[in-house]
Design a protein around this motif. Structure first.
Motif, PDB file in Angstrom:
ATOM      1  N   LEU A   1       0.851  -1.184   0.000  1.00  0.00           N
ATOM      2  CA  LEU A   1       0.000   0.000   0.000  1.00  0.00           C
ATOM      3  C   LEU A   1       0.889   1.237   0.000  1.00  0.00           C
ATOM      4  N   VAL A   2       0.614   2.168  -0.927  1.00  0.00           N
ATOM      5  CA  VAL A   2       1.344   3.431  -0.994  1.00  0.00           C
ATOM      6  C   VAL A   2       0.373   4.549  -0.648  1.00  0.00           C
ATOM      7  N   VAL A   3       0.713   5.346   0.380  1.00  0.00           N
ATOM      8  CA  VAL A   3      -0.152   6.432   0.827  1.00  0.00           C
ATOM      9  C   VAL A   3       0.548   7.749   0.529  1.00  0.00           C
ATOM     10  N   ALA A   4      -0.067   8.573  -0.328  1.00  0.00           N
ATOM     11  CA  ALA A   4       0.562   9.841  -0.718  1.00  0.00           C
ATOM     12  C   ALA A   4      -0.519  10.820  -1.164  1.00  0.00           C
ATOM     13  N   THR A   5      -1.191  11.449  -0.191  1.00  0.00           N
ATOM     14  CA  THR A   5      -2.289  12.362  -0.521  1.00  0.00           C
ATOM     15  C   THR A   5      -1.905  13.831  -0.424  1.00  0.00           C
ATOM     16  N   ASN A   6      -0.671  14.142  -0.017  1.00  0.00           N
ATOM     17  CA  ASN A   6      -0.235  15.530   0.238  1.00  0.00           C
ATOM     18  C   ASN A   6      -0.910  16.128   1.467  1.00  0.00           C
ATOM     19  N   ASP A   7      -1.558  15.276   2.270  1.00  0.00           N
ATOM     20  CA  ASP A   7      -2.195  15.708   3.521  1.00  0.00           C
ATOM     21  C   ASP A   7      -1.825  14.692   4.588  1.00  0.00           C
ATOM     22  N   ASP A   8      -0.882  15.045   5.457  1.00  0.00           N
ATOM     23  CA  ASP A   8      -0.372  14.090   6.439  1.00  0.00           C
ATOM     24  C   ASP A   8      -1.457  13.590   7.382  1.00  0.00           C
ATOM     25  N   ALA A   9      -2.427  14.440   7.713  1.00  0.00           N
ATOM     26  CA  ALA A   9      -3.514  14.013   8.598  1.00  0.00           C
ATOM     27  C   ALA A   9      -4.369  12.942   7.924  1.00  0.00           C
ATOM     28  N   GLN A  10      -4.686  13.170   6.650  1.00  0.00           N
ATOM     29  CA  GLN A  10      -5.461  12.169   5.920  1.00  0.00           C
ATOM     30  C   GLN A  10      -4.647  10.911   5.695  1.00  0.00           C
ATOM     31  N   ASP A  11      -3.336  11.071   5.465  1.00  0.00           N
ATOM     32  CA  ASP A  11      -2.464   9.902   5.313  1.00  0.00           C
ATOM     33  C   ASP A  11      -2.490   9.049   6.571  1.00  0.00           C
ATOM     34  N   ALA A  12      -2.425   9.703   7.744  1.00  0.00           N
ATOM     35  CA  ALA A  12      -2.431   8.966   9.010  1.00  0.00           C
ATOM     36  C   ALA A  12      -3.735   8.189   9.173  1.00  0.00           C
ATOM     37  N   LEU A  13      -4.846   8.828   8.832  1.00  0.00           N
ATOM     38  CA  LEU A  13      -6.144   8.150   8.929  1.00  0.00           C
ATOM     39  C   LEU A  13      -6.221   6.981   7.950  1.00  0.00           C
ATOM     40  N   ALA A  14      -5.703   7.172   6.734  1.00  0.00           N
ATOM     41  CA  ALA A  14      -5.700   6.094   5.742  1.00  0.00           C
ATOM     42  C   ALA A  14      -4.851   4.923   6.211  1.00  0.00           C
ATOM     43  N   ILE A  15      -3.701   5.225   6.833  1.00  0.00           N
ATOM     44  CA  ILE A  15      -2.817   4.160   7.340  1.00  0.00           C
ATOM     45  C   ILE A  15      -3.511   3.377   8.443  1.00  0.00           C
TER      46      ILE A  15
ATOM     47  N   THR B   1       4.497  14.947   3.927  1.00  0.00           N
ATOM     48  CA  THR B   1       4.654  16.282   3.346  1.00  0.00           C
ATOM     49  C   THR B   1       5.557  17.148   4.221  1.00  0.00           C
ATOM     50  N   ASP B   2       5.349  17.084   5.531  1.00  0.00           N
ATOM     51  CA  ASP B   2       6.188  17.817   6.496  1.00  0.00           C
ATOM     52  C   ASP B   2       7.129  16.841   7.184  1.00  0.00           C
ATOM     53  N   ARG B   3       8.379  17.244   7.293  1.00  0.00           N
ATOM     54  CA  ARG B   3       9.391  16.351   7.847  1.00  0.00           C
ATOM     55  C   ARG B   3       9.069  15.937   9.276  1.00  0.00           C
ATOM     56  N   GLU B   4       8.482  16.867  10.044  1.00  0.00           N
ATOM     57  CA  GLU B   4       8.212  16.547  11.447  1.00  0.00           C
ATOM     58  C   GLU B   4       7.104  15.502  11.619  1.00  0.00           C
ATOM     59  N   ASN B   5       6.396  15.180  10.541  1.00  0.00           N
ATOM     60  CA  ASN B   5       5.323  14.195  10.646  1.00  0.00           C
ATOM     61  C   ASN B   5       5.772  12.785  10.289  1.00  0.00           C
ATOM     62  N   VAL B   6       7.048  12.615   9.982  1.00  0.00           N
ATOM     63  CA  VAL B   6       7.550  11.288   9.607  1.00  0.00           C
ATOM     64  C   VAL B   6       7.302  10.287  10.726  1.00  0.00           C
ATOM     65  N   SER B   7       7.678  10.652  11.954  1.00  0.00           N
ATOM     66  CA  SER B   7       7.511   9.726  13.073  1.00  0.00           C
ATOM     67  C   SER B   7       6.036   9.475  13.370  1.00  0.00           C
ATOM     68  N   LYS B   8       5.184  10.472  13.154  1.00  0.00           N
ATOM     69  CA  LYS B   8       3.753  10.310  13.425  1.00  0.00           C
ATOM     70  C   LYS B   8       3.130   9.301  12.466  1.00  0.00           C
ATOM     71  N   LEU B   9       3.525   9.385  11.205  1.00  0.00           N
ATOM     72  CA  LEU B   9       2.989   8.433  10.242  1.00  0.00           C
ATOM     73  C   LEU B   9       3.479   7.024  10.520  1.00  0.00           C
ATOM     74  N   ARG B  10       4.717   6.961  11.008  1.00  0.00           N
ATOM     75  CA  ARG B  10       5.230   5.633  11.341  1.00  0.00           C
ATOM     76  C   ARG B  10       4.505   5.058  12.547  1.00  0.00           C
ATOM     77  N   HIS B  11       4.225   5.882  13.538  1.00  0.00           N
ATOM     78  CA  HIS B  11       3.469   5.409  14.690  1.00  0.00           C
ATOM     79  C   HIS B  11       2.034   5.044  14.308  1.00  0.00           C
ATOM     80  N   ALA B  12       1.517   5.645  13.243  1.00  0.00           N
ATOM     81  CA  ALA B  12       0.172   5.306  12.784  1.00  0.00           C
ATOM     82  C   ALA B  12       0.114   3.916  12.180  1.00  0.00           C
ATOM     83  N   GLY B  13       1.285   3.372  11.782  1.00  0.00           N
ATOM     84  CA  GLY B  13       1.312   2.008  11.267  1.00  0.00           C
ATOM     85  C   GLY B  13       2.055   1.815   9.966  1.00  0.00           C
ATOM     86  N   ALA B  14       2.683   2.862   9.429  1.00  0.00           N
ATOM     87  CA  ALA B  14       3.429   2.725   8.180  1.00  0.00           C
ATOM     88  C   ALA B  14       4.733   1.975   8.418  1.00  0.00           C
ATOM     89  N   ASP B  15       5.088   1.069   7.514  1.00  0.00           N
ATOM     90  CA  ASP B  15       6.357   0.347   7.621  1.00  0.00           C
ATOM     91  C   ASP B  15       7.522   1.235   7.212  1.00  0.00           C
TER      92      ASP B  15
END
Length: 390
Positions: free
Chosen positions: A306-320, A337-351
């Motif tokens: 699964l590739v998640v790339a919506t240009n909206d980190d909040a929506q990406d987190a919800l999709a993950i 999209t924002d560097r500071e959200n990398v860890s947040k997306l990973r905690h949401a479940g992204a590999d």
């Protein structure tokens, strides 16, 4: 591509079935019209004249049934596959009985289609799911025909030119469809009252049946216009990559997957984008990338990644989060999209989570300093098994 090969095989079976159906109708009409042909194989000594004369009518009827079965094959229905397997020997046999130059292609194509359709049985595994309206329409249609046939036969003394059960069936058909040839008609009061009931019940049942058939067809056309893949295409998805969203990375991801001949499907809320992708032959449909329903339709259970790339980190987190809930074992790659959200997306479940801005900056620095290796560390891990933050 595996998915493309399956789709091609299904289309070949549907195409051959449709051609057989058209040929069966055409040859049947020609023989009904008493068009004379020089027989290729004289069958008069072996087959009664009545059977040879009836071959034109049965051939036309079989052809129309085959057209319906071909439509069912297009939808991937297993019952349509069985119908085609049963009807193909009949079309070949009818062509042999007609034994004319125009029926020879029908025989050849029917014989050619048999193994082609039989070998691709696995492509047609959808069960026939009838709606309540369609079931009611079928019951009403069959019930009205049975009611009219039995009643007309019982009251045959009150009808002119009705002496057999076939006459009663014929009268019910022409009355319920409002054709009314006038050859068979009621002559007594009981017959007239019964005929009125057949007209009311027959027209109502035919109207309901027609609506139940045309409704799904119109809905399918609207779905295509609104940017949705057909159910038959979605059913064939397997071991594919699911792309959620239409961000800046979508174009290179699509190009890369096309180059690698990997099956994939794009889900985006942008209908114009779906139309553009469809024109390029890219499998896509309109839907909210973070909702469960589009993911289920895109067969997330059969997807490899699964590739998640919506240009909206909040929506990406919800999709993950949604994707991880639906398919816990699927590999998820996300773009922050924002560097500071990398860890947040990973905690949401992204590999794997990448930051395009960080990657681009690092490559610019390497190039400015004259480095020979512009590969960004960690980028190769996107398709690997270990988790990374880039």
């Amino acid at each position: 591509m595996a998915w493309s090969r399956k789709l091609l095989a299904a289309r070949a079976a549907v195409g051959l079935t449709t051609l057989v159906a058209v040929l069966s109708v055409l040859t049947g009409i020609l023989h009904i019209g008493n068009v004379t042909f020089e027989a290729i194989i004289p069958l008069e000594p072996y087959i009664p004249d009545a059977i040879q004369r009836t071959a034109g009518f049965t051939g036309t009827l079989t052809g129309f049934l085959m057209l319906g079965a071909a439509y069912g094959l297009k939808r991937g229905l297993r019952v349509a596959w069985y119908a085609v397997i049963v009807l193909l020997p009949f079309t070949a046999l009818q062509g042999v009985v007609q034994s004319s130059p125009v029926s020879l292609p029908l025989v050849a194509l029917s014989l050619l289609s048999m193994p082609t359709v039989a070998l691709h049985r696995q492509q047609f595994d959808r069960e026939l799911a009838l709606s309540t309206t369609q079931l009611a329409a079928a019951i009403a249609l069959i019930g009205t025909q049975a009611y009219g046939t039995v009643g007309t036969y019982i009251l045959r003394d009150d009808f002119q030119d009705v002496t057999t059960i076939l006459d009663a069936f014929y009268y019910t058909i022409v009355t319920a469809t409002t054709v009314g040839y006038g050859d068979a008609h009621p002559v007594g009061p009981e017959g007239r009252l019964f005929a009125m009931s057949v007209v009311v019940f027959g027209t109502a049942s035919f109207a309901v049946a027609l609506g139940s058939l045309l409704g799904p067809a119109i809905e399918a056309r609207l779905s295509k216009a609104l940017g949705k893949m057909s159910d038959s295409q979605l059913e064939l998805l397997e071991d594919h990559v699911l792309i959620l969203g239409d961000g800046e990375l979508t174009a290179p991801v699509v190009s890369g997957l096309q180059d690698s001949e990997t099956d994939f499907v794009v889900i985006t809320a942008n209908r114009e984008r779906v139309s553009s992708l469809s024109e390029r032959g890219v499998n896509s449909f309109t839907g909210n990338p973070s909702d469960e329903e589009p993911m289920r339709r895109a067969k997330i259970g059969n997807a490899r990644a699964l590739v998640v790339a919506t240009n909206d980190d909040a929506q990406d987190a919800l999709a993950i989060l949604t994707a991880r809930q639906l398919q816990p074992d699927i590999r998820i790659v996300a773009a922050a999209t924002d560097r500071e959200n990398v860890s947040k997306l990973r905690h949401a479940g992204a590999d794997t989570v990448i930051s395009p801005a960080t990657i681009g900056g690092q490559m610019l620095v390497d190039s400015a300093l004259g480095g020979s290796d512009t590969t960004v560390p960690g980028l190769s891990n996107m398709l690997g098994d270990d988790s990374s933050e880039t």
